[in-house]
Design a protein around this motif. Sequence first.
Motif, short mmCIF file in Angstrom:
data_model
loop_
_atom_site.label_atom_id
_atom_site.label_comp_id
_atom_site.label_asym_id
_atom_site.label_seq_id
_atom_site.Cartn_x
_atom_site.Cartn_y
_atom_site.Cartn_z
N VAL A 10 -12.67 2.37 -18.96
CA VAL A 10 -13.60 2.49 -17.82
C VAL A 10 -12.93 1.94 -16.57
O VAL A 10 -12.95 2.57 -15.50
CB VAL A 10 -14.93 1.77 -18.12
N ASN A 11 -12.31 0.77 -16.68
CA ASN A 11 -11.66 0.16 -15.52
C ASN A 11 -10.52 1.03 -15.00
O ASN A 11 -10.28 1.09 -13.79
CB ASN A 11 -11.17 -1.24 -15.84
N SER A 12 -9.83 1.73 -15.89
CA SER A 12 -8.72 2.58 -15.44
C SER A 12 -9.23 3.76 -14.60
O SER A 12 -8.56 4.20 -13.67
CB SER A 12 -7.90 3.08 -16.64
N PHE A 13 -10.41 4.27 -14.92
CA PHE A 13 -11.00 5.33 -14.11
C PHE A 13 -11.43 4.82 -12.74
O PHE A 13 -11.53 5.58 -11.79
CB PHE A 13 -12.23 5.92 -14.80
N ASN A 14 -11.73 3.53 -12.65
CA ASN A 14 -12.23 2.92 -11.41
C ASN A 14 -11.15 2.13 -10.68
O ASN A 14 -11.43 1.13 -10.01
CB ASN A 14 -13.43 2.03 -11.73
N ARG A 15 -9.92 2.57 -10.82
CA ARG A 15 -8.77 1.97 -10.12
C ARG A 15 -8.15 3.08 -9.26
O ARG A 15 -7.75 4.11 -9.77
CB ARG A 15 -7.77 1.45 -11.14
N PHE A 16 -8.09 2.84 -7.95
CA PHE A 16 -7.66 3.88 -7.01
C PHE A 16 -6.52 3.37 -6.13
O PHE A 16 -6.73 2.47 -5.31
CB PHE A 16 -8.83 4.31 -6.12
N GLU A 17 -5.34 3.95 -6.30
CA GLU A 17 -4.23 3.63 -5.40
C GLU A 17 -4.52 4.31 -4.07
O GLU A 17 -4.68 5.53 -4.01
CB GLU A 17 -2.91 4.13 -5.98
N VAL A 18 -4.59 3.52 -3.02
CA VAL A 18 -5.04 4.04 -1.72
C VAL A 18 -4.14 5.18 -1.24
O VAL A 18 -4.63 6.22 -0.79
CB VAL A 18 -5.13 2.91 -0.67
N ALA A 19 -2.84 5.03 -1.36
CA ALA A 19 -1.91 6.07 -0.89
C ALA A 19 -2.11 7.39 -1.62
O ALA A 19 -1.83 8.45 -1.08
CB ALA A 19 -0.47 5.60 -1.04
N HIS A 20 -2.62 7.34 -2.85
CA HIS A 20 -2.76 8.54 -3.66
C HIS A 20 -4.14 9.19 -3.56
O HIS A 20 -4.40 10.19 -4.21
CB HIS A 20 -2.38 8.24 -5.11
N ILE A 21 -5.00 8.63 -2.73
CA ILE A 21 -6.28 9.27 -2.46
C ILE A 21 -6.05 10.53 -1.64
O ILE A 21 -6.78 11.50 -1.75
CB ILE A 21 -7.24 8.30 -1.73
N PHE A 22 -4.99 10.52 -0.86
CA PHE A 22 -4.67 11.62 0.05
C PHE A 22 -3.42 12.36 -0.39
O PHE A 22 -2.54 11.78 -0.99
CB PHE A 22 -4.46 11.08 1.47
N ARG A 23 -3.32 13.61 -0.01
CA ARG A 23 -2.13 14.40 -0.28
C ARG A 23 -1.22 14.49 0.94
O ARG A 23 -0.16 15.10 0.89
CB ARG A 23 -2.52 15.81 -0.73
N GLN A 24 -1.64 13.89 2.04
CA GLN A 24 -0.85 13.90 3.27
C GLN A 24 -0.66 12.47 3.75
O GLN A 24 -1.48 11.60 3.48
CB GLN A 24 -1.56 14.70 4.36
N GLU A 25 0.42 12.26 4.49
CA GLU A 25 0.70 10.96 5.07
C GLU A 25 1.10 11.16 6.52
O GLU A 25 1.87 12.06 6.83
CB GLU A 25 1.83 10.29 4.29
N ARG A 26 0.57 10.34 7.39
CA ARG A 26 0.87 10.47 8.82
C ARG A 26 1.76 9.31 9.24
O ARG A 26 1.52 8.17 8.90
CB ARG A 26 -0.42 10.42 9.63
N GLY A 27 2.80 9.64 9.99
CA GLY A 27 3.64 8.60 10.58
C GLY A 27 4.65 8.03 9.60
O GLY A 27 4.87 8.55 8.51
N SER A 28 5.24 6.95 10.03
CA SER A 28 6.30 6.30 9.25
C SER A 28 5.72 5.63 8.00
O SER A 28 4.51 5.42 7.89
CB SER A 28 6.99 5.23 10.10
N ALA A 29 6.60 5.29 7.08
CA ALA A 29 6.18 4.58 5.87
C ALA A 29 5.55 3.24 6.23
O ALA A 29 4.59 2.80 5.58
CB ALA A 29 7.37 4.38 4.93
N GLU A 30 6.04 2.60 7.29
CA GLU A 30 5.49 1.32 7.71
C GLU A 30 4.04 1.48 8.19
O GLU A 30 3.15 0.72 7.77
CB GLU A 30 6.34 0.73 8.84
N ILE A 31 3.80 2.48 9.03
CA ILE A 31 2.43 2.72 9.52
C ILE A 31 1.52 3.13 8.36
O ILE A 31 0.39 2.64 8.25
CB ILE A 31 2.42 3.79 10.63
N ALA A 32 2.02 4.00 7.49
CA ALA A 32 1.20 4.43 6.35
C ALA A 32 0.84 3.25 5.47
O ALA A 32 -0.30 3.13 5.02
CB ALA A 32 1.94 5.50 5.55
N GLY A 33 1.78 2.36 5.22
CA GLY A 33 1.51 1.18 4.40
C GLY A 33 0.47 0.28 5.04
O GLY A 33 -0.46 -0.21 4.37
#
Length: 195
Positions: free
Chosen positions: A94-117
């Motif tokens: 159950v906990n594994s289903f309720n764990r969300f990596e923020v970067a992987h919620i989206f399929r696109q990333e804007r800007g540099s890796a620093e800004i995205a982080g």
Amino acid sequence: MSNGKSSGEDVSVGRILLRSFPGVGSLDPVAYASELGDSVQALVYSRLFWPRVLQVEGAVFVGLWGDDEQYIRDRLRTPVSRKNWAPMSWVDVVNSFNRFEVAHIFRQERGSAEIAGEANRALGRILVQTWSARLKEAYPQRRFHVRFVEADETMDSRIEVTQENPSLVTPQGWSDEWRAIVPGSRETGSGSGGG
């Protein structure tokens, strides 16, 4: 904010937005919604900030992907190969289903890796607040712990949702070895209890 002052979080978010959209020219995050967004975009993101929550086999799940209930029900009834996967308790699944990596919620990333982080961390902290409110509104009789966890060697920065009270109850037929509810099984894993 009720006192009209900007919080440190607003200033941090404002700096991220200003670096990403210098044409807006403001450190106030509120200025960006009217300058860059529209009602259709707002609808797209509304379920991110006030997510669908659903109950399956007595456990509450945050739904972000669409058709979540059917997907979760199917996964909970599909045994995994015992050779390739370690056993997993009901609470851990159950906990594994309720764990969300923020970067992987989206399929696109804007800007540099620093800004995205920086943006992922700021967004994660905001989502902790809104998801906590959403769960409290949807399930007032239950208590959840919603937290932001910085990236480590196992995962990117993430939001974790766990039910604290009442404790999760392992459904009949749950198999830790198969990581599934196995029809006709008398086995109930060791996964009952808090999580």
